[in-house]
Design an enzyme around this catalytic site. Sequence first.
Site, PDB file in Angstrom:
ATOM      1  N   ASN A  75      11.123  -2.708  -9.782  1.00 24.19           N
ATOM      2  CA  ASN A  75      10.162  -2.618 -10.832  1.00 24.19           C
ATOM      3  C   ASN A  75      11.278  -2.622 -12.305  1.00 24.19           C
ATOM      4  O   ASN A  75      12.346  -2.131 -12.209  1.00 24.19           O
ATOM      5  CB  ASN A  75       9.837  -0.905 -11.018  1.00 24.19           C
ATOM      6  CG  ASN A  75       8.819  -0.621 -10.120  1.00 24.19           C
ATOM      7  OD1 ASN A  75       7.979  -1.461  -9.754  1.00 24.19           O
ATOM      8  ND2 ASN A  75       8.961   0.393  -8.969  1.00 24.19           N
ATOM      9  N   LYS A 126       0.294   1.846   6.736  1.00 24.34           N
ATOM     10  CA  LYS A 126       0.895   0.512   6.496  1.00 24.34           C
ATOM     11  C   LYS A 126       0.670  -0.331   7.888  1.00 24.34           C
ATOM     12  O   LYS A 126       0.403  -1.327   7.964  1.00 24.34           O
ATOM     13  CB  LYS A 126       2.254   0.414   6.219  1.00 24.34           C
ATOM     14  CG  LYS A 126       2.462   0.848   4.799  1.00 24.34           C
ATOM     15  CD  LYS A 126       3.958   0.656   4.256  1.00 24.34           C
ATOM     16  CE  LYS A 126       4.228   1.023   3.102  1.00 24.34           C
ATOM     17  NZ  LYS A 126       4.385   0.008   1.851  1.00 24.34           N
ATOM     18  N   HIS A 139      11.347  -7.048  -0.411  1.00 24.15           N
ATOM     19  CA  HIS A 139      11.342  -5.838  -1.310  1.00 24.15           C
ATOM     20  C   HIS A 139      11.685  -6.055  -2.875  1.00 24.15           C
ATOM     21  O   HIS A 139      12.837  -6.523  -2.971  1.00 24.15           O
ATOM     22  CB  HIS A 139      12.090  -4.757  -0.877  1.00 24.15           C
ATOM     23  CG  HIS A 139      12.174  -3.430  -1.248  1.00 24.15           C
ATOM     24  ND1 HIS A 139      13.475  -2.568  -1.676  1.00 24.15           N
ATOM     25  CD2 HIS A 139      11.150  -2.831  -2.169  1.00 24.15           C
ATOM     26  CE1 HIS A 139      13.150  -1.453  -2.227  1.00 24.15           C
ATOM     27  NE2 HIS A 139      11.752  -1.555  -2.676  1.00 24.15           N
ATOM     28  N   VAL A 183       0.833  -1.169   0.042  1.00 20.82           N
ATOM     29  CA  VAL A 183       0.180   0.027  -0.165  1.00 20.82           C
ATOM     30  C   VAL A 183       0.945   1.274   0.010  1.00 20.82           C
ATOM     31  O   VAL A 183       1.967   1.179   0.093  1.00 20.82           O
ATOM     32  CB  VAL A 183      -0.883  -0.162   1.187  1.00 20.82           C
ATOM     33  CG1 VAL A 183      -1.917  -1.147   1.282  1.00 20.82           C
ATOM     34  CG2 VAL A 183      -0.258  -0.068   2.628  1.00 20.82           C
ATOM     35  N   SER A 243       9.256   0.528   0.318  1.00 25.91           N
ATOM     36  CA  SER A 243      10.577   0.896  -0.434  1.00 25.91           C
ATOM     37  C   SER A 243      11.662   1.424   0.460  1.00 25.91           C
ATOM     38  O   SER A 243      12.772   1.568   0.241  1.00 25.91           O
ATOM     39  CB  SER A 243      10.117   2.250  -1.390  1.00 25.91           C
ATOM     40  OG  SER A 243       9.189   1.773  -2.310  1.00 25.91           O
ATOM     41  N   GLU A 287       3.124   4.529   0.582  1.00 26.35           N
ATOM     42  CA  GLU A 287       4.357   4.534   1.679  1.00 26.35           C
ATOM     43  C   GLU A 287       4.275   5.591   2.624  1.00 26.35           C
ATOM     44  O   GLU A 287       4.594   6.828   2.837  1.00 26.35           O
ATOM     45  CB  GLU A 287       5.674   5.265   0.638  1.00 26.35           C
ATOM     46  CG  GLU A 287       6.227   4.057  -0.166  1.00 26.35           C
ATOM     47  CD  GLU A 287       6.832   2.707   0.798  1.00 26.35           C
ATOM     48  OE1 GLU A 287       6.304   1.841   0.813  1.00 26.35           O
ATOM     49  OE2 GLU A 287       7.820   3.095   1.377  1.00 26.35           O
ATOM     50  N   ASN A 343      17.396   1.465  -2.854  1.00 29.83           N
ATOM     51  CA  ASN A 343      16.780   2.864  -3.184  1.00 29.83           C
ATOM     52  C   ASN A 343      17.766   3.673  -2.336  1.00 29.83           C
ATOM     53  O   ASN A 343      17.549   4.775  -2.687  1.00 29.83           O
ATOM     54  CB  ASN A 343      15.458   2.351  -2.211  1.00 29.83           C
ATOM     55  CG  ASN A 343      14.496   2.239  -3.460  1.00 29.83           C
ATOM     56  OD1 ASN A 343      14.554   2.139  -4.507  1.00 29.83           O
ATOM     57  ND2 ASN A 343      13.119   1.770  -2.940  1.00 29.83           N
TER      58      ASN A 343
END
Length: 355
Positions: A127, A81, A124, A74, A103, A76, A174
């Site tokens: 993409n 969450k 995690h 859902v 993320s 960030e 990230n």
Amino acid sequence: MALLFAQRLQVPVVMTDLDQARVDKGLAYAHAEIDKMAAKGRVNGDKANRLKGLITGSVTKEAFADADFVIEAVFEDMKVKQQVFAEVEQVVREDCVLATNTSSLSVTEMASGLKHPERVVGFHFFNPVAVMPLLEIVRAEQTDDPTLATAFVVGKSLKKSSVLVKDAPAFVVNRLLTRFLGEVTTAYDEGTPFEVADRALDPLGLPMSPFTLLQLVGPAVAYHVSETMHEAYPDRFYVSANLKKIVEAGKTAIWTYDSGTPEIDPEVAELFEQGDAPLSEEQVRDRALTALAQETQLMLDEGVVAEAQDIDLCMLLGAGWPFHLGGITPYLDRSGVSEKVNGKRFLPAGVASLP
Ligand code: 3HC
């Protein structure tokens, strides 16, 4: 993610969302991806139908009552969450694993209000989820061994390569992407022309230019991750004023290819403001590489991963960095940036064919 679980594990997958329209949109997307696979001859008609049948949708979380593994993806936002996990915990079995695809947020904090925080683990993906082979598996403070072991077995069954990472802001990929994208977007904000900032990292041979990557991740996700990172490390991570503007305006695309060459979308260009201190391509690259060397060393000092090679693996498999260059640390060593920034190399001579 739903498609990946159905395809690799051959198990029923149920997706939930706030309302039927959103559920239908998610299902339609998964079904369209299956149709694309069928059109490419990757699955036959029977298999395509079976896969479609495995993926269903629901607007209530009761659908998770007999689930073995629930993964949240859902918005960030920590509170959202935490609330979603609290609702899911009411419904699921004692031995169900709760995974988060966050993320950048703290998995420990996300699990802290639950009755059984020991069954929460970070899971995690990158993409495009169907394509990128990496899975960062995050051990939170309370995560127990059976949960962690289950996460690794599931990751392997999904045919992903899993790397164990510490529950530190934005984990590995990230954190590094946000750090160097922050340098590139700041260079733009300060006055560097779009095309100069965007091609500055070309010599690294990355699969996507910085602004293309921002578009793939989505400006909103990139913005939220940069906020989390700025909060955690205000001296090193920036929140781009221009990125904020386009997120607030609800824009999902940054550039267009309409004219045949990439250029900033005219509607976005109207929102953007630039300073008058442009950098050259070399200066942007120097800033970005310096940032990468510094951040990589800090991650190793903090024990985010066990060793430099883990970081290389994450960037190769999660961000598509070129295999033939061996990853980020050999690149920084070969180019002399490691020694300039940290006073030492990451890897000894001989490793990853380093002279
Ligand atoms: N969805 C599904 N499949 C996709 C896709 C998508 N969005 N984009 C590409 N693909 C598939 C294609 O269909 C093709 O499959 P095929 O071989 O079965 O036909 C395959 O991927 C390769 O596609 P292309 O030949 O068109 O593409 P490229 O060779 O140019 O590679 C790429 C595309 C894999 C996306 C490459 O550009 C890349 O690695 N980019 C870097 C991506 C990256 O950094 N991701 C991580 C972002 S950070 C993140 O996601 C974390 C989150 O928390 C924010």
